[in-house]
Design a protein around this motif. Structure first.
Motif, PDB file in Angstrom:
ATOM      1  N   TRP A 263     -20.745 -20.103 -28.225  1.00 47.46           N
ATOM      2  CA  TRP A 263     -21.284 -21.654 -28.922  1.00 47.46           C
ATOM      3  C   TRP A 263     -22.632 -21.598 -29.298  1.00 47.46           C
ATOM      4  N   GLY A 264     -23.510 -21.666 -28.035  1.00 51.68           N
ATOM      5  CA  GLY A 264     -24.530 -22.256 -28.365  1.00 51.68           C
ATOM      6  C   GLY A 264     -25.223 -21.573 -29.597  1.00 51.68           C
ATOM      7  N   LEU A 265     -25.854 -20.075 -29.758  1.00 51.95           N
ATOM      8  CA  LEU A 265     -25.962 -19.297 -30.652  1.00 51.95           C
ATOM      9  C   LEU A 265     -25.742 -19.577 -32.119  1.00 51.95           C
ATOM     10  N   LEU A 266     -24.096 -19.680 -31.727  1.00 47.98           N
ATOM     11  CA  LEU A 266     -23.094 -20.403 -33.076  1.00 47.98           C
ATOM     12  C   LEU A 266     -23.569 -21.305 -33.962  1.00 47.98           C
ATOM     13  N   SER A 267     -24.109 -22.316 -33.066  1.00 42.32           N
ATOM     14  CA  SER A 267     -24.768 -23.705 -33.468  1.00 42.32           C
ATOM     15  C   SER A 267     -25.447 -24.242 -33.364  1.00 42.32           C
ATOM     16  N   LEU A 268     -26.876 -22.623 -33.371  1.00 41.79           N
ATOM     17  CA  LEU A 268     -28.759 -22.733 -33.250  1.00 41.79           C
ATOM     18  C   LEU A 268     -28.653 -21.730 -35.244  1.00 41.79           C
TER      19      LEU A 268
ATOM     20  N   GLU B 160     -35.274 -19.233 -15.106  1.00 39.95           N
ATOM     21  CA  GLU B 160     -33.975 -19.448 -15.641  1.00 39.95           C
ATOM     22  C   GLU B 160     -33.384 -19.663 -16.673  1.00 39.95           C
ATOM     23  N   ARG B 161     -33.388 -17.912 -17.071  1.00 45.57           N
ATOM     24  CA  ARG B 161     -33.588 -18.673 -18.721  1.00 45.57           C
ATOM     25  C   ARG B 161     -32.685 -17.362 -19.503  1.00 45.57           C
ATOM     26  N   TRP B 162     -30.832 -17.361 -19.090  1.00 50.22           N
ATOM     27  CA  TRP B 162     -29.698 -16.708 -19.549  1.00 50.22           C
ATOM     28  C   TRP B 162     -30.223 -17.432 -20.996  1.00 50.22           C
ATOM     29  N   TRP B 163     -30.375 -18.291 -21.010  1.00 51.35           N
ATOM     30  CA  TRP B 163     -29.936 -18.858 -22.526  1.00 51.35           C
ATOM     31  C   TRP B 163     -31.179 -18.614 -23.699  1.00 51.35           C
ATOM     32  N   VAL B 164     -32.046 -17.862 -23.054  1.00 51.06           N
ATOM     33  CA  VAL B 164     -32.485 -17.593 -24.194  1.00 51.06           C
ATOM     34  C   VAL B 164     -32.172 -16.167 -24.757  1.00 51.06           C
ATOM     35  N   GLU B 165     -31.393 -15.204 -24.035  1.00 54.70           N
ATOM     36  CA  GLU B 165     -31.201 -14.266 -24.888  1.00 54.70           C
ATOM     37  C   GLU B 165     -30.727 -14.299 -26.555  1.00 54.70           C
ATOM     38  N   GLY B 166     -31.088 -13.864 -27.599  1.00 55.14           N
ATOM     39  CA  GLY B 166     -30.706 -14.107 -28.748  1.00 55.14           C
ATOM     40  C   GLY B 166     -31.175 -14.940 -29.714  1.00 55.14           C
ATOM     41  N   VAL B 167     -32.155 -16.117 -28.649  1.00 52.84           N
ATOM     42  CA  VAL B 167     -32.680 -17.083 -29.290  1.00 52.84           C
ATOM     43  C   VAL B 167     -34.709 -16.701 -29.690  1.00 52.84           C
TER      44      VAL B 167
END
Ligand SMILES: Cc1cc2nc3c(=O)[nH]c(=O)nc-3n(C[C@H](O)[C@H](O)[C@H](O)COP(=O)(O)OP(=O)(O)OC[C@H]3O[C@@H](n4cnc5c(N)ncnc54)[C@H](O)[C@@H]3O)c2cc1C
Length: 311
Positions: A61-66, A94-101
């Protein structure tokens, strides 16, 4: 195409209503609080998946919103800008969120506060929420969403084919089995002395510290504690201002404009699913914790998919 009522006019309800209308449905959005008085209006507006679960759905959801926010940043009327900043990691990366950013890099030692050993520098969307919520309402009206002021006491009051419940913290009043609890966030608003970089130090020794600069004001935080007291606490306010000025010395002489409290709607997991209530399809889109802005477009697109499934 269905007649859909969305209950809730915060960032989650308005984005859901907008995407549903853009997909061809006849949409009404009912809410009992003006947008500037919602929790959504208090948000600092940084795209970052904070205090929300579950990670796999949140990441998508986050990547789509980004991607959507990056497009919106090209239009000054939206209140969205892209700014670089530092996310300090005191408890280890703790970098799970950076994938695709895109465009994320390791912070250099000179970019980190004392005592911190690592951090991430990224260029991310920052959303000035009062401006953005007004823009969302305008977009809704432009595609034919009927914006209605009113309180829904029970879902069976509504007559449409499909209901979307986007009522944040107050959802258990309509759907008692939904679990959402308040996590109190207090922020201070300071005039922006010309800051462009954001700063987040979530595990700072003196308490959560973040500085999110918008065009006219800076959202300085903060707190993230269980509780539902809606009024700002004066001692907490003074401590937030002191922490943020220590972390970002450019704020030392910035005028203090005010203090705000918002109650994050925290759930064990975002509750986004289709259910049947009194024989009618109901889609819930609630429990976005500290990341409702961050997830808003991705979740709205999933709502559209679920409504398509039943109409
Ligand atoms: C201090 C703070 C900082 C934050 N910073 C960020 C950030 O930087 N980035 C980020 O992504 N997120 C952030 N958040 C989280 C974000 O604000 C929330 O996740 C988001 O606002 C939740 O939106 P919502 O639309 O679900 O709820 P709300 O904004 O609370 O909206 C709920 C809506 O439902 C309506 N409603 C409820 N019950 C009824 C009823 N019975 N009848 C009619 N209408 C009803 C209300 O009127 C309102 O319109 C922050 C939160 C806080 C408190």
């Amino acid at each position: 195409m269905a007649r859909v009522t969305v209950v809730g006019g915060g960032v989650i309800g308005l984005t859901s209503a907008l995407r549903l209308a853009e997909s061809g449905h006849r949409v009404r959005c009912v809410r009992d609080t003006p947008a500037p008085a919602t929790v959504s209006a208090v948000a600092g507006g940084l795209w970052f998946p904070y205090h929300v679960q579950p990670r796999d759905r949140v990441a998508a959801w986050g990547l789509l919103s980004l991607s959507r926010f990056r497009d919106l940043a090209t239009d000054p009327g939206t209140g969205v800008v892209l700014r670089e900043g530092v996310l300090v990691e005191r408890a280890g990366p703790e970098r799970w969120w950076v994938e695709g950013v895109d465009g994320v890099r390791e912070a250099t030692a000179s970019e980190l506060p004392q005592g911190a050993t690592s951090g991430v520098v990224a260029r991310l969307p920052l959303v000035a929420m009062p401006t953005y919520l007004a823009w969302l309402e305008q977009q809704c009206l432009a595609v034919g969403v009927e914006l209605v002021t009113g309180r829904v006491g029970a879902l069976d009051e509504l007559e449409d084919d499909v209901l979307v419940v986007a009522t944040g913290l107050r959802t258990p009043g309509l759907l008692p089995d939904v679990v959402v609890t308040p996590s109190r966030g207090q922020v201070a608003l300071l005039a922006n002395p010309g800051l462009e970089r954001w700063f987040v130090d979530g595990d700072a020794p003196d308490g959560v510290t973040y500085v999110l600069p918008h065009a006219q004001w800076v959202v300085c935080g903060g707190t993230d504690v269980p509780g539902s007291e809606p009024e700002p606490d004066a001692a907490v306010h003074a401590a937030i201002v002191a922490r943020c000025r220590a972390a970002v010395p450019a704020l030392r002489d910035a005028e203090v404009l005010g203090s705000r409290v918002g109650l994050r709607p925290v759930a064990p997991a975002v509750d986004l699913r289709l259910r049947t209530v009194h024989g009618r399809p109901v889609v819930t889109n609630v429990g976005h914790g500290g990341a409702g802005v961050t997830l808003s477009w991705g979740c709205a697109d999933e709502v559209v998919g679920l409504v398509r499934h039943v109409s």
